[in-house]
Scaffold this active site. Sequence first.
Site, mmCIF file in Angstrom:
data_model
loop_
_atom_site.group_PDB
_atom_site.id
_atom_site.type_symbol
_atom_site.label_atom_id
_atom_site.label_comp_id
_atom_site.label_asym_id
_atom_site.label_seq_id
_atom_site.Cartn_x
_atom_site.Cartn_y
_atom_site.Cartn_z
ATOM 1 N N LYS A 154 2.641 6.208 -8.093
ATOM 2 C CA LYS A 154 2.343 4.845 -7.653
ATOM 3 C C LYS A 154 3.482 3.885 -7.997
ATOM 4 O O LYS A 154 3.495 2.748 -7.559
ATOM 5 C CB LYS A 154 1.024 4.374 -8.254
ATOM 6 C CG LYS A 154 -0.160 5.186 -7.712
ATOM 7 C CD LYS A 154 -1.479 4.730 -8.286
ATOM 8 C CE LYS A 154 -2.642 5.598 -7.798
ATOM 9 N NZ LYS A 154 -2.975 5.416 -6.375
ATOM 10 N N LYS A 201 -8.096 -4.583 0.028
ATOM 11 C CA LYS A 201 -8.771 -5.685 -0.676
ATOM 12 C C LYS A 201 -7.840 -6.870 -0.859
ATOM 13 O O LYS A 201 -8.249 -8.030 -0.708
ATOM 14 C CB LYS A 201 -9.292 -5.185 -2.020
ATOM 15 C CG LYS A 201 -10.354 -4.103 -1.904
ATOM 16 C CD LYS A 201 -10.529 -3.336 -3.206
ATOM 17 C CE LYS A 201 -11.323 -2.070 -2.981
ATOM 18 N NZ LYS A 201 -11.292 -1.147 -4.136
ATOM 19 N N HIS A 256 -8.520 13.998 -0.215
ATOM 20 C CA HIS A 256 -7.989 12.714 -0.670
ATOM 21 C C HIS A 256 -6.563 12.775 -1.191
ATOM 22 O O HIS A 256 -6.070 11.764 -1.692
ATOM 23 C CB HIS A 256 -8.878 12.140 -1.776
ATOM 24 C CG HIS A 256 -10.144 11.511 -1.276
ATOM 25 N ND1 HIS A 256 -10.204 10.244 -0.762
ATOM 26 C CD2 HIS A 256 -11.411 11.990 -1.219
ATOM 27 C CE1 HIS A 256 -11.443 9.959 -0.415
ATOM 28 N NE2 HIS A 256 -12.204 11.002 -0.673
ATOM 29 N N THR A 301 -7.091 1.777 -1.159
ATOM 30 C CA THR A 301 -8.049 0.764 -0.718
ATOM 31 C C THR A 301 -7.747 -0.577 -1.361
ATOM 32 O O THR A 301 -8.167 -1.619 -0.850
ATOM 33 C CB THR A 301 -9.505 1.168 -1.036
ATOM 34 O OG1 THR A 301 -9.624 1.475 -2.431
ATOM 35 C CG2 THR A 301 -9.933 2.374 -0.218
ATOM 36 N N LYS A 361 -3.758 -0.859 -10.218
ATOM 37 C CA LYS A 361 -4.219 0.451 -9.765
ATOM 38 C C LYS A 361 -3.994 1.428 -10.908
ATOM 39 O O LYS A 361 -3.417 1.083 -11.944
ATOM 40 C CB LYS A 361 -3.478 0.913 -8.518
ATOM 41 C CG LYS A 361 -1.961 0.952 -8.642
ATOM 42 C CD LYS A 361 -1.302 1.311 -7.322
ATOM 43 C CE LYS A 361 -1.498 0.228 -6.302
ATOM 44 N NZ LYS A 361 -1.694 0.703 -4.941
ATOM 45 N N ARG A 362 -4.478 2.648 -10.740
ATOM 46 C CA ARG A 362 -4.262 3.671 -11.754
ATOM 47 C C ARG A 362 -2.767 3.806 -12.052
ATOM 48 O O ARG A 362 -1.940 3.774 -11.148
ATOM 49 C CB ARG A 362 -4.840 4.993 -11.241
ATOM 50 C CG ARG A 362 -4.727 6.166 -12.172
ATOM 51 C CD ARG A 362 -5.667 7.273 -11.709
ATOM 52 N NE ARG A 362 -5.496 7.599 -10.291
ATOM 53 C CZ ARG A 362 -4.733 8.597 -9.855
ATOM 54 N NH1 ARG A 362 -4.061 9.345 -10.700
ATOM 55 N NH2 ARG A 362 -4.663 8.855 -8.561
#
Length: 861
Positions: free
Chosen positions: A570, A676, A372, A672, A564-565
């Site tokens: 990110k 969504k 991952h 993901t 998100k985290r």
Amino acid sequence: MSTPEKPQNQGNQESIRTGTSVEALKRAYLDNLFYLQGKFLEVATPHDLYMAAAYTVRDRVMARWIQTARCYKQAQARTVCYFSAEFLVGPHLANNCVNLGIANDAKQAAVELGQDFEQILEQEEEPGLGNGGLGRLAACYMDSLATLQIPSIGYGIRYQYGIFDQEIHDGWQHEVSDLWLRDGNPWEMARPKLRFPVRFGGHTEHYTDEQGRLRVNWIPNLVVNGKAYDTPIQGYGVNSLSLLRLWHSEASTSFDFQAFNMGDYYRAVDAKVEAENITKVLYPNDEPAVGKELRLKQQYFFVSCSLQDMLRMHIMTGSALDDFQHKYAVQLNDTHPAIAVPELMRLLMDEHNLDWDRAWDIVRHTFSFTNHTLLPEALEVWSVDLLGGLLPRHLEIIYEINHHFLDEVRMHYPLDKERIARMSIIDEQGERYVRMAHLAAIGSNAVNGVAAMHTELLKSTVMRDFHELWPEKFHNVTNGVTPRRFLRLSNPQLSQLISNSIGNDNWITHLEDLRKLESFSDDSGFQQEWRAVKRAAKNSLADKLLKETGISVDPDSLFDIQVKRIHEYKRQHLNVLHIITLYNRIKQNPNIELTPRTVIFGGKAAPGYFMAKLIIKLINAVAAVVNQDPQVNQLLRVAFLPNFNVKQAHGIFPAADLSEQISLAGKEASGTGNMKFSMNGALTIGTLDGANVEIREEVGAENFFLFGLTVEQVMKLGSEGYRPWEYCQQNTELQAALDLIDSGIFSHGDAGLFRPLTDNLRQHDPFMLCADYQSYLDVQAEVDRAYRDQQLWTSKSILNVARMGKFSSDRAILDYCQKIWNVEPGQVKIDTCADALCTSERMSKHYQAIESTDVVSREIH
């Protein structure tokens, strides 16, 4: 597949346990409220009402579960076992109602009983069983496994406390214990007689048995028990389920009477405390040595219990161990369960007397491994000293695996010592480490990445040597998400509009049917309905923001969302730099033409991750300034929604206009959340990273806002020597944004508060925000202009939804079935078995049996 059909029942003969009419649900609800909660409507608390509803729905699930177990036992089909340290399943009640096809009748039953069904749903605690994308992916896959009628078990840990509940005080994240089990969990069933011993520490003794074979006896210094808790995962529109089996740790002897009688009251319960700590909390802070040890204990604990359970069930069928790999396909969800490779070897050799070659053949044909991440810090390693001290027998087995493996490497590359060193399971540079990704790859029959780009990078970078040795092992399975939860459940108005427009709701299990929406993309009437649905979702989120943060936002503004985290890779701080730049522009030119925009953030930072927590503080600090400035706040507002989780996501994804997927190219494996958002009609602004690449290919480049460096450009820039300060010097707006942060305007005059963040960007910038900044701003300007043309924007939104068929978790599971597991979906048709749904009399006998034996665990195979 159409909406799930309810079983036909004869009026008043409908069972109180299995009936699905409004009348049957009402009677069952009152029955459970009275007999299980000991309450009647007039005195019941909101929690009592929720528990009664949960038990009512669970009864209907149980009827199918028992029959699933029977059919799978008779079929003896190959079973998929999904090993994951996380299962972020989300609330069960509404999802089970949808999957059973009783959502409307359940609401009607509540109305006729004078209850608010939405308030009942709101009482459900989010199960604290996952942290982020890894756990949510596992949950989506369990939903698809059940829906596709694939015999399957998810194995993991029953964490007593979740990661944490996030509270924001003065802009800072504060972690509060997630007491998700405090009021009970009606969806799980304890299996007190289904427990296995798990050993830690001690030493090994080698000896020769009566047949002259070399044997090993592991003498541990700690033994704990793993007790099973089972949760059924109902499939959509079918009578089959998957089983989620989670393990809770407990002491083998919970109370030392001798110590107690001698007055040593603390030592009397030491063993209980030490054992239960193993499953106490999700993802402990792993910076201290004790945190790392606990994490390794957790990983070994759940894989040992799971493998012992699988061997137990296999032996109960009378099958030979040589057939084990034909009965089970085990998927390792990242490296967390990789210790399963030496553990299965240990169980087969030490407990079941198989020789090395037979055991190794079984192991390599049982496991498959999903990678991952490409981030070096996320590639899990354990020090040899730690692993050897905690699991001495496993370190011996790992060395033996490595010995055999390196002999194979030498046969292919006899003179390449550097390659041999790179491929070794043991990293010998400095302090010795066990490379868990290497162990998982060597011990598996297949290795897969989770997006096309990620898989190619996996093969060309971190696992290049392994790909060159075993190219046939490597596959791509692009991630997917379940449309049941993330469209049908969380966005019922849009779901209804889609079904009405294309004439059926088969898209819920055949997401490619959404392509039929393309013909409506330019229909003005349909566009108006589409915008009305989006506006309603934005109204709901605006109300939630006001209630939880006190921030008022305009639902007619562009909702620009990044949830998100929180992590530097990110790049939430790139988003913040854009906000500050807009702030500067508005202050310099109050008459500037800008589309009103609301920027919404959500996500948790790891407790020990200082820079991520500083980013959260910066977001909230910028929000405080922007939202209170009357010169700015009519055009720009900023909000941070605390405690982002699946429950919160239900209201966030449907409300988004713009989805921020802005990680540096090559750093995100898949993502993901991007799927969504797009599935709910948001347009994406993103880099060519992870699954963004495939989303852009599917929805069309004209319906995706692309910016930033490519992977090749990132690598080239890094190899040439990236100098972020040069980008700052050359870009006046970037310099101005960083200078404004350093001025103290966002920190009540404290010019040093955010210096660690701004200095890092100027001097190091490991994720190249400075290099991507101007491209990001330019494309955000395109977003601004595009949103003003609501007809064009709506068309793009419709096309995003219409072209999301590839990103269903059903498609991903079918890929696994074909490429890796060698199983046939739907091979066992539950509804074609005799007595598809048990009669109430038969169910009653089953319930009585369950009280004394572990019927389901025995019958599932």
